[in-house]
Scaffold this active site. Structure first.
Site, mmCIF file in Angstrom:
data_model
loop_
_atom_site.group_PDB
_atom_site.id
_atom_site.type_symbol
_atom_site.label_atom_id
_atom_site.label_comp_id
_atom_site.label_asym_id
_atom_site.label_seq_id
_atom_site.Cartn_x
_atom_site.Cartn_y
_atom_site.Cartn_z
ATOM 1 N N ASN A 12 0.875 -1.177 0.000
ATOM 2 C CA ASN A 12 0.000 0.000 0.000
ATOM 3 C C ASN A 12 0.906 1.219 0.000
ATOM 4 O O ASN A 12 1.515 1.534 1.018
ATOM 5 C CB ASN A 12 -0.899 -0.024 1.242
ATOM 6 C CG ASN A 12 -1.704 1.254 1.398
ATOM 7 O OD1 ASN A 12 -1.769 2.074 0.475
ATOM 8 N ND2 ASN A 12 -2.317 1.427 2.558
ATOM 9 N N LYS A 14 0.098 4.274 -0.245
ATOM 10 C CA LYS A 14 -0.518 5.464 0.383
ATOM 11 C C LYS A 14 -0.312 6.685 -0.523
ATOM 12 O O LYS A 14 -0.312 6.532 -1.739
ATOM 13 C CB LYS A 14 0.026 5.652 1.802
ATOM 14 C CG LYS A 14 -0.078 4.349 2.615
ATOM 15 C CD LYS A 14 0.190 4.517 4.074
ATOM 16 C CE LYS A 14 0.030 3.169 4.776
ATOM 17 N NZ LYS A 14 0.140 3.262 6.226
ATOM 18 N N HIS A 96 -9.376 1.445 4.951
ATOM 19 C CA HIS A 96 -8.099 1.586 5.654
ATOM 20 C C HIS A 96 -8.293 2.552 6.830
ATOM 21 O O HIS A 96 -9.081 3.501 6.743
ATOM 22 C CB HIS A 96 -7.031 2.121 4.700
ATOM 23 C CG HIS A 96 -5.652 2.037 5.281
ATOM 24 N ND1 HIS A 96 -5.186 2.953 6.194
ATOM 25 C CD2 HIS A 96 -4.659 1.129 5.112
ATOM 26 C CE1 HIS A 96 -3.954 2.612 6.555
ATOM 27 N NE2 HIS A 96 -3.600 1.505 5.908
ATOM 28 N N GLU A 98 -6.603 4.892 7.851
ATOM 29 C CA GLU A 98 -6.348 6.308 7.522
ATOM 30 C C GLU A 98 -7.563 6.935 6.835
ATOM 31 O O GLU A 98 -7.834 8.123 6.999
ATOM 32 C CB GLU A 98 -5.074 6.411 6.665
ATOM 33 C CG GLU A 98 -3.835 6.145 7.521
ATOM 34 C CD GLU A 98 -2.668 5.524 6.783
ATOM 35 O OE1 GLU A 98 -2.641 5.555 5.536
ATOM 36 O OE2 GLU A 98 -1.770 4.981 7.462
ATOM 37 N N GLU A 166 -5.170 -4.615 10.653
ATOM 38 C CA GLU A 166 -4.101 -3.641 10.843
ATOM 39 C C GLU A 166 -4.345 -2.871 12.139
ATOM 40 O O GLU A 166 -5.138 -1.912 12.155
ATOM 41 C CB GLU A 166 -4.052 -2.645 9.682
ATOM 42 C CG GLU A 166 -3.825 -3.291 8.330
ATOM 43 C CD GLU A 166 -3.250 -2.303 7.326
ATOM 44 O OE1 GLU A 166 -2.131 -2.534 6.872
ATOM 45 O OE2 GLU A 166 -3.912 -1.294 7.019
ATOM 46 N N GLY A 172 3.035 2.244 10.727
ATOM 47 C CA GLY A 172 4.053 3.280 10.571
ATOM 48 C C GLY A 172 4.801 3.628 11.840
ATOM 49 O O GLY A 172 5.486 4.651 11.902
ATOM 50 N N SER A 211 3.762 -2.204 10.264
ATOM 51 C CA SER A 211 5.210 -2.311 10.522
ATOM 52 C C SER A 211 5.802 -3.664 10.133
ATOM 53 O O SER A 211 6.733 -4.147 10.789
ATOM 54 C CB SER A 211 5.527 -1.977 11.985
ATOM 55 O OG SER A 211 5.193 -0.613 12.253
HETATM 56 P P1 13P Z 1 3.325 0.316 7.543
HETATM 57 O O1 13P Z 1 3.770 -1.005 6.935
HETATM 58 O O2 13P Z 1 4.077 1.480 7.003
HETATM 59 O O3 13P Z 1 3.273 0.231 9.020
HETATM 60 O O4 13P Z 1 1.802 0.546 7.052
HETATM 61 C C1 13P Z 1 0.885 -0.479 7.162
HETATM 62 C C2 13P Z 1 -0.338 -0.097 6.431
HETATM 63 O O5 13P Z 1 -1.059 0.804 6.814
HETATM 64 C C3 13P Z 1 -0.639 -0.831 5.186
HETATM 65 O O6 13P Z 1 -1.922 -0.566 4.739
#
Ligand code: 13P
Length: 250
Positions: A12, A14, A96, A98, A166, A172, A211
């Site tokens: 992803n 983003k 997601h 976010e 997640e 992150g 992560s």
């Molecule tokens: P990270 O791997 O950067 O922690 O992000 C995970 C994520 O949100 C994937 O959709």
């Protein structure tokens, strides 16, 4: 992993990536094609068509990161599932954390987006996960259970849907739940969807995200009911993404 289920390693990107990043797509495509698992990169809408062209003829699939629930209409700035499919996507992430946080998306809206994905012939990757406060309060399973109940439409099949667990606090941050906690949550998700969807729930892929890095991927992928990963930051560089893939195929 789940016996008989083909794992998926999905990236992803983003809100990252411009034309220069297509070299990373090329590098992933150039790696030997795996037969034991699938690979997908979900990229910004601006890159879907170009990434799909690069990936054409390779095992790598390209996906979007969100879609509108409607096919078309007066929704300035939004992108429909049909548009993503037209650009060459074969999957789309919906719900997601976010999106849930930044745009206030509700479970009902996420379910409508999943149905839009299916309508367009895309696999829907439906995301769920608790915040740190919810976990510390002992509410992680009830929060995820509510998200699963509201975000997955009744017509779900294992062929058209992937669930991504997640934990918000692991995204992150470099923080990862213990293997025991991942195992417990994935077992809970498996039980919940099996009770509701029977064989389809037993066969659906449940990804872990948050992560995942080259250094911890193999350990995470070995956990029961973890059928691959949804990778954020470490999917931006082909060398890291491919190293994570090695954790599943190795
Ligand atoms: P990270 O791997 O950067 O922690 O992000 C995970 C994520 O949100 C994937 O959709």
């Amino acid at each position: 992993m789940t016996p008989g289920v083909k794992p998926l390693v999905a990236g992803n990107w983003k809100m990252n990536g411009t034309a220069a990043s297509l070299a990373e797509v090329e590098a992933v495509c150039a790696a030997p094609a795996a037969t034991t698992f699938e690979t997908l990169l979900c990229v910004p809408a601006t890159l879907v068509e170009r990434a799909a062209r690069k990936a054409d003829g390779s095992a790598l699939m390209i996906g979007g990161e969100d879609c509108h629930a409607k096919e078309s209409g007066a929704h300035t700035g939004d992108v429909s599932a049909e548009m993503l499919a037209d650009a060459g996507a074969s999957a789309v992430i919906v719900g997601h954390s976010e999106r849930r946080t930044d745009h206030g998306e509700t479970d009902g809206e996420v379910a409508a987006k999943a149905e839009a994905a299916w309508r367009a012939g895309l696999t829907a990757i439906i995301c769920v996960g608790e915040t740190r406060e919810e976990r510390e309060a002992g509410d992680a399973e009830s929060v995820v259970g509510t998200q699963l109940a509201g975000s997955i439409p009744d017509a779900m099949t294992a062929a058209t849907t992937v669930i991504a667990y997640e934990p918000v606090w692991a995204i992150g941050t470099g923080l990862v739940p213990s293997s025991e906690d991942i195992a417990a949550m994935h077992a809970f998700i498996r039980k919940t969807v099996s009770e509701r969807f029977g064989d389809e729930g037993a066969a659906i892929r449940i990804l872990y995200g948050g992560s995942v890095k080259p250094g911890n991927a193999a350990e995470i992928f070995a956990i029961p009911n973890v059928d691959g990963g949804l990778i954020g930051g470490a999917s931006l560089k082909a060398v890291d993404f491919l190293a994570i893939c090695d954790g599943i195929g190795g």
